[in-house]
Write an enzyme that holds these catalytic residues in place. Structure first.
Site, PDB file in Angstrom:
ATOM      1  N   ARG A 186       0.813  -1.217   0.000  1.00  0.00           N
ATOM      2  CA  ARG A 186       0.000   0.000   0.000  1.00  0.00           C
ATOM      3  C   ARG A 186       0.853   1.276   0.000  1.00  0.00           C
ATOM      4  NH1 ARG A 186      -3.101  -1.066   4.375  1.00  0.00           N
ATOM      5  NH2 ARG A 186      -1.857   0.335   5.644  1.00  0.00           N
TER       6      ARG A 186
ATOM      7  N   LYS B  15      -6.288  12.922 -17.140  1.00  0.00           N
ATOM      8  CA  LYS B  15      -6.415  13.716 -18.379  1.00  0.00           C
ATOM      9  C   LYS B  15      -5.095  13.716 -19.146  1.00  0.00           C
ATOM     10  CE  LYS B  15     -10.175  14.649 -16.082  1.00  0.00           C
ATOM     11  NZ  LYS B  15     -11.323  13.782 -16.189  1.00  0.00           N
TER      12      LYS B  15
ATOM     13  N   ASP C 146      -6.443  23.225  -8.436  1.00  0.00           N
ATOM     14  CA  ASP C 146      -6.649  22.149  -9.405  1.00  0.00           C
ATOM     15  C   ASP C 146      -6.017  22.650 -10.699  1.00  0.00           C
ATOM     16  OD1 ASP C 146      -7.604  20.502 -11.435  1.00  0.00           O
ATOM     17  OD2 ASP C 146      -9.481  20.076 -10.398  1.00  0.00           O
TER      18      ASP C 146
ATOM     19  N   TYR D  72     -14.746  22.440 -10.548  1.00  0.00           N
ATOM     20  CA  TYR D  72     -15.275  21.174 -11.079  1.00  0.00           C
ATOM     21  C   TYR D  72     -16.411  20.700 -10.155  1.00  0.00           C
ATOM     22  CZ  TYR D  72     -14.949  16.197 -12.454  1.00  0.00           C
ATOM     23  OH  TYR D  72     -15.199  14.918 -12.878  1.00  0.00           O
TER      24      TYR D  72
HETATM   25  C1  LIG Z   1     -10.778  19.997 -13.649  1.00  0.00           C
HETATM   26  C2  LIG Z   1     -10.961  18.592 -13.173  1.00  0.00           C
HETATM   27  N1  LIG Z   1     -10.499  18.262 -11.969  1.00  0.00           N
HETATM   28  C3  LIG Z   1     -10.645  17.013 -11.477  1.00  0.00           C
HETATM   29  C4  LIG Z   1     -11.277  16.045 -12.214  1.00  0.00           C
HETATM   30  C5  LIG Z   1     -11.481  14.688 -11.605  1.00  0.00           C
HETATM   31  O1  LIG Z   1     -10.607  13.745 -12.144  1.00  0.00           O
HETATM   32  P1  LIG Z   1     -11.009  12.197 -12.157  1.00  0.00           P
HETATM   33  O2  LIG Z   1     -12.025  12.044 -13.228  1.00  0.00           O
HETATM   34  O3  LIG Z   1      -9.704  11.512 -12.428  1.00  0.00           O
HETATM   35  O4  LIG Z   1     -11.550  11.858 -10.819  1.00  0.00           O
HETATM   36  C6  LIG Z   1     -11.775  16.340 -13.478  1.00  0.00           C
HETATM   37  C7  LIG Z   1     -12.469  15.303 -14.281  1.00  0.00           C
HETATM   38  O5  LIG Z   1     -13.109  15.587 -15.275  1.00  0.00           O
HETATM   39  C8  LIG Z   1     -11.623  17.654 -13.966  1.00  0.00           C
HETATM   40  O6  LIG Z   1     -12.126  18.020 -15.159  1.00  0.00           O
END
Ligand SMILES: Cc1ncc(COP(=O)(O)O)c(C=O)c1O
Length: 404
Positions: free
Chosen positions: A68, A219, A194, A122
């Site tokens: 882990r 992404k 983010d 988000y």
């Molecule tokens: C700006 C942003 N932050 C975080 C995330 C979350 O990522 P995950 O889909 O890997 O949980 C996304 C997903 O679309 C996103 O667009």
């Protein structure tokens, strides 16, 4: 690596980062493989009881201890992401971007605290604030993404953290990160961002004074739409807290996913350059179309926060939105449904183009979203932009016909 590594440019780092000799070679043997392999493990075997006791009593970061806590496959990816962020002390990996966001917030917040959250965050980040932080005793106050230095007026005795996402989800407002960071530092408030859209390549967030940088590596770092993974990179002050929280919640990523992500990371530079070029070609074309009211792309003059983007970012990626002139849900669907070169689906950052109907008004509370018509978010993949433009041209003709 020696102190000379500080001089390496980001593209050189992308090729070299995370490839420590002890992860690519065999002890006592010269040479080695190029990239660390997939080390799968739950149990780690010890030589004897004394060895086991020593391991349990020591700091186990980047030491084989138990599956882990990772193996060289994950440590290599984490180290590479740390190297991409000047000012970073370390990186923890998570099973998704959402897990990275939520664990980073849990690392900094305590019951009774107040969190300032950007209104263009988000949606699942907002959901975490309302459905997990609120019952935990943390109050979230949403702020206008264009607030800039005005954030100082929102800080109270209870403000513990400011969360940024720049540009914002769906509507792509670029934030004045240096102004917000300055106000936060003045009051001893921690900042988290983010940074998924820009990646450290186009916006090294810690270098701009942010304490904690979060990536949905799902992404662009992965780049091939086949792995879910997130990361949290933090400075000296906050990395121990982030690591502790990740361990307490048992957060980790599988060696196979970490390995695929490392493979993606090596080509991030060339992919992002192509995403940027294609997206700019499509965005500029859309901006000239009579049926398009607005294009929300940080690199286009007139897009909210464009000047801040030009000041602080070294590039733009492949994700942006546009607002149609008039029309309803059905007319927007007519545009999207007939597209030949765009998939319809969530997520982004892969090699393939995507189109998504978006309704930002649903996810705003401190600001309002008013638009001339429905909006569409595009992710521009690695296809020839001429094919994508021809596809959208036909889509706009369908939109016109349906709109009447
Ligand atoms: C700006 C942003 N932050 C975080 C995330 C979350 O990522 P995950 O889909 O890997 O949980 C996304 C997903 O679309 C996103 O667009």
């Amino acid at each position: 690596m020696s102190g000379a590594e500080d001089d390496r440019r980001p593209l050189t780092k992308l090729a070299q980062a995370g490839r420590k000799a002890e992860w690519t070679g065999m002890p006592g043997q010269p040479g080695g493989i190029v990239s660390p392999s997939v080390w799968r493990a739950s149990t780690i075997l010890y030589d004897d009881v004394a060895h086991l006791r020593r391991a349990a009593g020591s700091s186990t970061h980047e030491r084989l201890f138990y599956g882990r806590k990772g193996t060289p496959t994950a440590w290599s990816l984490a180290d590479a992401l740390t190297e991409m962020e000047p000012g970073a002390a370390g990186t923890m990996l998570f099973p998704s971007g959402v897990a990275a966001v939520s664990c980073a917030l849990m690392a900094v917040l305590r019951p009774g605290d107040q969190l300032l959250m950007v209104d263009s965050a988000y949606d699942p980040t907002r959901a975490f604030c309302e459905q997990a932080l609120k019952p935990f005793g943390v109050e979230t106050v949403y702020y206008d993404p264009t607030v800039g230095a005005g954030i100082a007026d929102l800080l109270t005795e209870r403000t513990r953290a400011i969360f940024l996402e720049s540009p914002g989800s769906l509507t792509f407002e670029v934030q004045d990160v240096p102004a917000i960071v300055a106000a936060a530092k003045d009051r001893g408030v921690v900042t988290l961002i983010d940074n998924t859209w820009a990646t450290p390549l186009f916006f090294p967030a810690l270098g701009h004074g942010v304490d904690i940088s979060i990536l949905a590596c799902t992404k662009y770092i992965v780049g091939h739409s086949d792995v879910m993974i997130g990361s949290v990179t933090a400075n000296e002050a906050w990395f121990p807290k982030v690591r502790q929280m990740a361990y307490l919640f048992g957060q980790m990523t599988s060696p196979d996913d970490a390995w695929l992500t490392s493979r993606g990371l090596r080509t991030l530079g060339v992919r992002l350059r192509q995403h940027q070029e294609g997206a700019l070609a499509v965005a500029r074309w859309l901006a000239d179309q009579p049926d398009v009211a607005r294009v929300l792309h940080p690199a286009l003059p007139g897009s909210p926060g464009h000047d801040l983007w030009a000041r602080d970012f070294s590039g733009s990626s492949g994700l942006f939105s546009f607002v149609l002139k008039g029309g309803d849900e059905a007319a927007r669907a007519a545009l999207i449904d007939g597209l030949a070169h765009f998939g319809i689906g969530y997520s982004w950052g892969g090699f393939e183009s995507l189109a998504l109907p978006v309704d930002p008004a649903r996810y705003r509370s401190a600001t309002t979203w008013e638009a001339e018509g429905p909006a569409v978010r595009l992710h521009i993949g690695l296809e020839d932009p001429a094919d994508l433009i021809a596809d959208l041209d036909a889509g706009l003709a369908r939109f016109r016909a349906a709109r009447g």
